[in-house]
Structure formats: structure tokens, C-alpha cells
Design a protein around this motif. Sequence first.
Motif, PDB file in Angstrom:
ATOM      1  N   GLY A  65       0.825  -1.182   0.000  1.00  0.00           N
ATOM      2  CA  GLY A  65       0.000   0.000   0.000  1.00  0.00           C
ATOM      3  C   GLY A  65       0.872   1.250   0.000  1.00  0.00           C
ATOM      4  N   CYS A  66       0.235   2.416  -0.009  1.00  0.00           N
ATOM      5  CA  CYS A  66       0.967   3.682   0.122  1.00  0.00           C
ATOM      6  C   CYS A  66       0.745   4.182   1.544  1.00  0.00           C
ATOM      7  CB  CYS A  66       0.461   4.702  -0.899  1.00  0.00           C
ATOM      8  SG  CYS A  66       0.831   4.272  -2.607  1.00  0.00           S
ATOM      9  N   ASP A  67       1.344   3.508   2.506  1.00  0.00           N
ATOM     10  CA  ASP A  67       1.091   3.822   3.906  1.00  0.00           C
ATOM     11  C   ASP A  67       2.389   3.778   4.703  1.00  0.00           C
ATOM     12  OD1 ASP A  67       1.481   1.028   4.030  1.00  0.00           O
ATOM     13  OD2 ASP A  67      -0.670   0.620   4.081  1.00  0.00           O
ATOM     14  N   ASP A  68       2.289   4.123   5.981  1.00  0.00           N
ATOM     15  CA  ASP A  68       3.487   4.165   6.824  1.00  0.00           C
ATOM     16  C   ASP A  68       4.158   2.804   6.947  1.00  0.00           C
ATOM     17  OD1 ASP A  68       3.044   6.848   7.208  1.00  0.00           O
ATOM     18  OD2 ASP A  68       2.102   6.618   9.182  1.00  0.00           O
ATOM     19  N   ALA A  69       3.347   1.748   6.981  1.00  0.00           N
ATOM     20  CA  ALA A  69       3.917   0.397   7.090  1.00  0.00           C
ATOM     21  C   ALA A  69       4.802   0.094   5.895  1.00  0.00           C
ATOM     22  CB  ALA A  69       2.800  -0.630   7.205  1.00  0.00           C
ATOM     23  N   ALA A  70       4.338   0.447   4.700  1.00  0.00           N
ATOM     24  CA  ALA A  70       5.120   0.199   3.489  1.00  0.00           C
ATOM     25  C   ALA A  70       6.421   0.985   3.509  1.00  0.00           C
ATOM     26  CB  ALA A  70       4.294   0.560   2.263  1.00  0.00           C
ATOM     27  N   ALA A  71       6.355   2.250   3.893  1.00  0.00           N
ATOM     28  CA  ALA A  71       7.554   3.082   3.923  1.00  0.00           C
ATOM     29  C   ALA A  71       8.592   2.527   4.888  1.00  0.00           C
ATOM     30  CB  ALA A  71       7.176   4.515   4.304  1.00  0.00           C
ATOM     31  N   ALA A  72       8.134   2.102   6.061  1.00  0.00           N
ATOM     32  CA  ALA A  72       9.061   1.567   7.064  1.00  0.00           C
ATOM     33  C   ALA A  72       9.706   0.276   6.574  1.00  0.00           C
ATOM     34  CB  ALA A  72       8.313   1.322   8.377  1.00  0.00           C
ATOM     35  N   GLN A  89       3.385  -0.120  -5.525  1.00  0.00           N
ATOM     36  CA  GLN A  89       2.527   0.391  -4.458  1.00  0.00           C
ATOM     37  C   GLN A  89       1.174   0.819  -5.004  1.00  0.00           C
ATOM     38  OE1 GLN A  89       5.929   2.986  -2.635  1.00  0.00           O
ATOM     39  NE2 GLN A  89       4.477   2.556  -0.978  1.00  0.00           N
ATOM     40  N   PHE A  90       0.135   0.584  -4.208  1.00  0.00           N
ATOM     41  CA  PHE A  90      -1.235   0.924  -4.572  1.00  0.00           C
ATOM     42  C   PHE A  90      -1.790   1.899  -3.536  1.00  0.00           C
ATOM     43  CE2 PHE A  90      -0.311  -3.168  -6.379  1.00  0.00           C
ATOM     44  CZ  PHE A  90      -0.910  -3.148  -7.632  1.00  0.00           C
ATOM     45  N   ASP A  91      -2.456   2.947  -4.015  1.00  0.00           N
ATOM     46  CA  ASP A  91      -2.933   3.974  -3.093  1.00  0.00           C
ATOM     47  C   ASP A  91      -4.343   3.726  -2.570  1.00  0.00           C
ATOM     48  OD1 ASP A  91      -4.474   4.555  -5.302  1.00  0.00           O
ATOM     49  OD2 ASP A  91      -3.534   6.497  -5.706  1.00  0.00           O
ATOM     50  N   ASN A  92      -4.966   2.630  -2.980  1.00  0.00           N
ATOM     51  CA  ASN A  92      -6.351   2.369  -2.567  1.00  0.00           C
ATOM     52  C   ASN A  92      -6.501   1.074  -1.778  1.00  0.00           C
ATOM     53  OD1 ASN A  92      -5.767   0.742  -4.727  1.00  0.00           O
ATOM     54  ND2 ASN A  92      -7.741   0.995  -5.744  1.00  0.00           N
ATOM     55  N   ALA A 113      -4.356 -10.918   6.646  1.00  0.00           N
ATOM     56  CA  ALA A 113      -5.199 -10.110   5.764  1.00  0.00           C
ATOM     57  C   ALA A 113      -4.337  -9.707   4.577  1.00  0.00           C
ATOM     58  CB  ALA A 113      -5.720  -8.883   6.497  1.00  0.00           C
ATOM     59  N   SER A 114      -4.654 -10.199   3.392  1.00  0.00           N
ATOM     60  CA  SER A 114      -3.761 -10.054   2.237  1.00  0.00           C
ATOM     61  C   SER A 114      -3.483  -8.608   1.860  1.00  0.00           C
ATOM     62  CB  SER A 114      -4.336 -10.796   1.030  1.00  0.00           C
ATOM     63  OG  SER A 114      -4.338 -12.179   1.253  1.00  0.00           O
ATOM     64  N   GLY A 115      -4.507  -7.755   1.919  1.00  0.00           N
ATOM     65  CA  GLY A 115      -4.309  -6.363   1.542  1.00  0.00           C
ATOM     66  C   GLY A 115      -3.698  -6.248   0.162  1.00  0.00           C
ATOM     67  N   ALA A 116      -2.633  -5.450   0.041  1.00  0.00           N
ATOM     68  CA  ALA A 116      -2.008  -5.208  -1.259  1.00  0.00           C
ATOM     69  C   ALA A 116      -1.420  -6.468  -1.870  1.00  0.00           C
ATOM     70  CB  ALA A 116      -0.931  -4.140  -1.117  1.00  0.00           C
ATOM     71  N   ASN A 117      -1.103  -7.478  -1.059  1.00  0.00           N
ATOM     72  CA  ASN A 117      -0.547  -8.714  -1.618  1.00  0.00           C
ATOM     73  C   ASN A 117      -1.457  -9.316  -2.680  1.00  0.00           C
ATOM     74  OD1 ASN A 117       1.850  -8.940   0.056  1.00  0.00           O
ATOM     75  ND2 ASN A 117       0.463  -9.373   1.755  1.00  0.00           N
ATOM     76  N   SER A 118      -2.764  -9.113  -2.538  1.00  0.00           N
ATOM     77  CA  SER A 118      -3.714  -9.663  -3.508  1.00  0.00           C
ATOM     78  C   SER A 118      -3.635  -8.947  -4.859  1.00  0.00           C
ATOM     79  CB  SER A 118      -5.145  -9.567  -2.965  1.00  0.00           C
ATOM     80  OG  SER A 118      -5.532  -8.215  -2.799  1.00  0.00           O
ATOM     81  N   ARG A 119      -2.947  -7.799  -4.909  1.00  0.00           N
ATOM     82  CA  ARG A 119      -2.809  -7.042  -6.156  1.00  0.00           C
ATOM     83  C   ARG A 119      -1.570  -7.433  -6.954  1.00  0.00           C
ATOM     84  NH1 ARG A 119      -6.009  -2.361  -5.796  1.00  0.00           N
ATOM     85  NH2 ARG A 119      -7.719  -2.810  -4.350  1.00  0.00           N
ATOM     86  N   LEU A 120      -0.801  -8.377  -6.449  1.00  0.00           N
ATOM     87  CA  LEU A 120       0.380  -8.840  -7.193  1.00  0.00           C
ATOM     88  C   LEU A 120      -0.108  -9.744  -8.321  1.00  0.00           C
ATOM     89  CD1 LEU A 120       3.471  -8.784  -7.322  1.00  0.00           C
ATOM     90  CD2 LEU A 120       3.492 -10.813  -5.889  1.00  0.00           C
ATOM     91  N   SER A 121      -0.389  -9.136  -9.465  1.00  0.00           N
ATOM     92  CA  SER A 121      -1.073  -9.823 -10.557  1.00  0.00           C
ATOM     93  C   SER A 121      -0.107 -10.498 -11.521  1.00  0.00           C
ATOM     94  CB  SER A 121      -1.920  -8.811 -11.339  1.00  0.00           C
ATOM     95  OG  SER A 121      -1.070  -7.870 -11.988  1.00  0.00           O
ATOM     96  N   ALA A 122      -0.656 -11.423 -12.301  1.00  0.00           N
ATOM     97  CA  ALA A 122       0.127 -12.070 -13.347  1.00  0.00           C
ATOM     98  C   ALA A 122       0.593 -11.044 -14.378  1.00  0.00           C
ATOM     99  CB  ALA A 122      -0.705 -13.164 -14.011  1.00  0.00           C
ATOM    100  N   GLN A 123      -0.223 -10.042 -14.630  1.00  0.00           N
ATOM    101  CA  GLN A 123       0.159  -8.992 -15.574  1.00  0.00           C
ATOM    102  C   GLN A 123       1.404  -8.250 -15.084  1.00  0.00           C
ATOM    103  OE1 GLN A 123      -2.928  -6.179 -16.603  1.00  0.00           O
ATOM    104  NE2 GLN A 123      -1.439  -4.654 -17.343  1.00  0.00           N
ATOM    105  N   TRP A 124       1.419  -7.916 -13.777  1.00  0.00           N
ATOM    106  CA  TRP A 124       2.582  -7.218 -13.230  1.00  0.00           C
ATOM    107  C   TRP A 124       3.822  -8.105 -13.286  1.00  0.00           C
ATOM    108  CZ3 TRP A 124       5.150  -3.174 -12.623  1.00  0.00           C
ATOM    109  CH2 TRP A 124       6.139  -3.038 -11.640  1.00  0.00           C
ATOM    110  N   ILE A 125       3.647  -9.385 -13.015  1.00  0.00           N
ATOM    111  CA  ILE A 125       4.776 -10.312 -13.130  1.00  0.00           C
ATOM    112  C   ILE A 125       5.325 -10.285 -14.554  1.00  0.00           C
ATOM    113  CG2 ILE A 125       5.452 -12.748 -13.074  1.00  0.00           C
ATOM    114  CD1 ILE A 125       5.105 -11.556 -10.297  1.00  0.00           C
TER     115      ILE A 125
END
Length: 308
Positions: A65-72, A89-92, A113-125
Motif C-alpha cells: 500500500g501507500c502507507d506508513d507500514a510500506a515506507a518503514a 505500491q497501490f494507493d487504494n 489479511a492479504s491487503g495489497a498482496n492480492s494485487r500482485l497480478s500475473a500482468q505485473w509479473i
Amino acid sequence: MTKLLVIGSANIDHVMEFDCLPKAGETLMSEGYRIEHGGKGANQAVACARLKGDEAEVSFICALGCDDAAAAMMNSWRLDGIALEQVKQFDNVATGSAMIFVGGNAENSIGVASGANSRLSAQWIGECESVFESSDSLLIQLETPLESVKAALQLARKHKCKTILNPAPAARLDAGLLSLVDIITPNETEAEALTGVRVTDLESAERAAAALHSAGVSVVIITLGAQGAFLSEVGDHAFKGLIKGYDVTPVDTVAAGDTFNGALMVGLSEGMEMIKAIDFANQSAAIAVTRHGAQRGIPKRSELSEVK
């Protein structure tokens, strides 16, 4: 330079400690609470980065995500020398998270809770294909969408990149995906999910390994906790047997398997024979379980002399 590629999840871990793990319907007061950086993919990338020699480079592909956890987390990974050009990174959506309960016997229960991990798509790969072209080996797990896992394995096979699949969390996988795997590293639970064989001893481990060989995997390593790891190979000079673990007193087993897998890839990338690479991985994991935390507990190469 040897190039190691890790693809997978990244989570912010919320860890609670108990004398014993809560049973269903039971509420217990935690002995402690802390926030850690985790996720199987990130843990394994950190393990590779800390255990590799100077002649190797580690790249990590993940979604945040685009959050403090990601930055750290990214700041921490950079300190370990991990190449992050392919992190997206995804902002939503929030960065993935996990709730981890650790019992007094160092066993754990984990909810994710998968969160942004679920956005790791085959297209991005697919858009990261140039990384596969230059990589010598790929380490991947199952905390991201299965279609992206298969896409990564296909690209690795296309570019003659050795593949290591850590099939966690436990899942049943089709033969088409397994046929793309060179080395698979399930624990007892994951081996049963893959094969239907309940692994309770070396004999049952050998049966589970045989089922995975029949699906096209040439090297099967079933991790057995403190006992070590059961190795089964096919082909000339094939080996079947237990590579013993190290006798330590564990305090936290959260990243033990991830440390093992990262160390295994490092060892093999340095030309170690399989048995030696597994011993190197066992040694690395043994140190990790004597420390609290996921990435925080993963040792550096210089620390391996601490366990005998």
C-alpha cells in the motif's frame, strides 16, 4: 554476479505472546505485544540478503500500500541491500497484515489479511520479465494470487532460472504448476495438503516425496522442524534421507521456514551440494528460532558460527 529473485508477500505483523495458545472460544490476556515486519516473501528476501556473499544480489517483487507500514518496510529492506525497483505500491489498499499468536512453547498461530498482496497480478509479473532474464534462481511462496505464482514459474522456466517453491500456506496445487518447479520445500502439513499423505515419520515423508516426484518435481525437501529436513532426489546419484537439524532452545518459530528457504537458495547459488545447502539452511533456521521476531530474528552470515 549471481542474481537471486524473491517474489511474494509483505506484511506488517502484530504479534501477541501467551503462555499457551488460546483455544477456540477462549480469551486470554497477552504477555506482550509488538509490531514486526513480516510476510513470507519479505522474510525470505531478507534471509537471502543477510546470508548471501558479496558476489550476489537480491531482488524482491511484491505489492504494498501507500502507507506508513510500506515506507518503514522498504527503508528496512534497503538497509539489508535488497533491490526494490520492482516493488509496486497501490494507493487504494492497505499493506498486508498478520496477527500472530506465539505460545510459551514457541509454537504459533497466524491469521493474514492479504491487503495489497492480492494485487500482485500475473500482468505485473509479466511486466517484470527483464528481471527473470538476468536472474539465476527464483524463490516464491503461496501468499500471493496463484495465477501470479504460476506466471512467475513459467517466466523462470522460459529464462532457465532455477525455481524453488515454498508451498505455504498449505494448498493443493495442480500438476501443471508443480511441473514448473525444480525444488519444493513443504513442511509436514503442506506436504499432506499437496499429496494426501499424512507425514508423521521418515517413511511417510518418503511416500509424500514420491507423489511430488510423480508430478514432475525433481527435488523434494520436507522440513521437519527440530528434526531437520528430509531430502528426496531423482536421477543419477539421487539421495533420500534426513539431514539432521541443530539442537537449540526455540523462543519464536515464526520465520524459521522462511530463513531456511532463503538460506537454501543462497547455498545452492554458491555451488554447495544439496546436502550441504540444506545443512546451511538448517543452521540458519536454528539461529532464527532462538530470537524473537520475524525479520528481526533472521541471522547474518557472520553469525552462523553461533550454532554447532
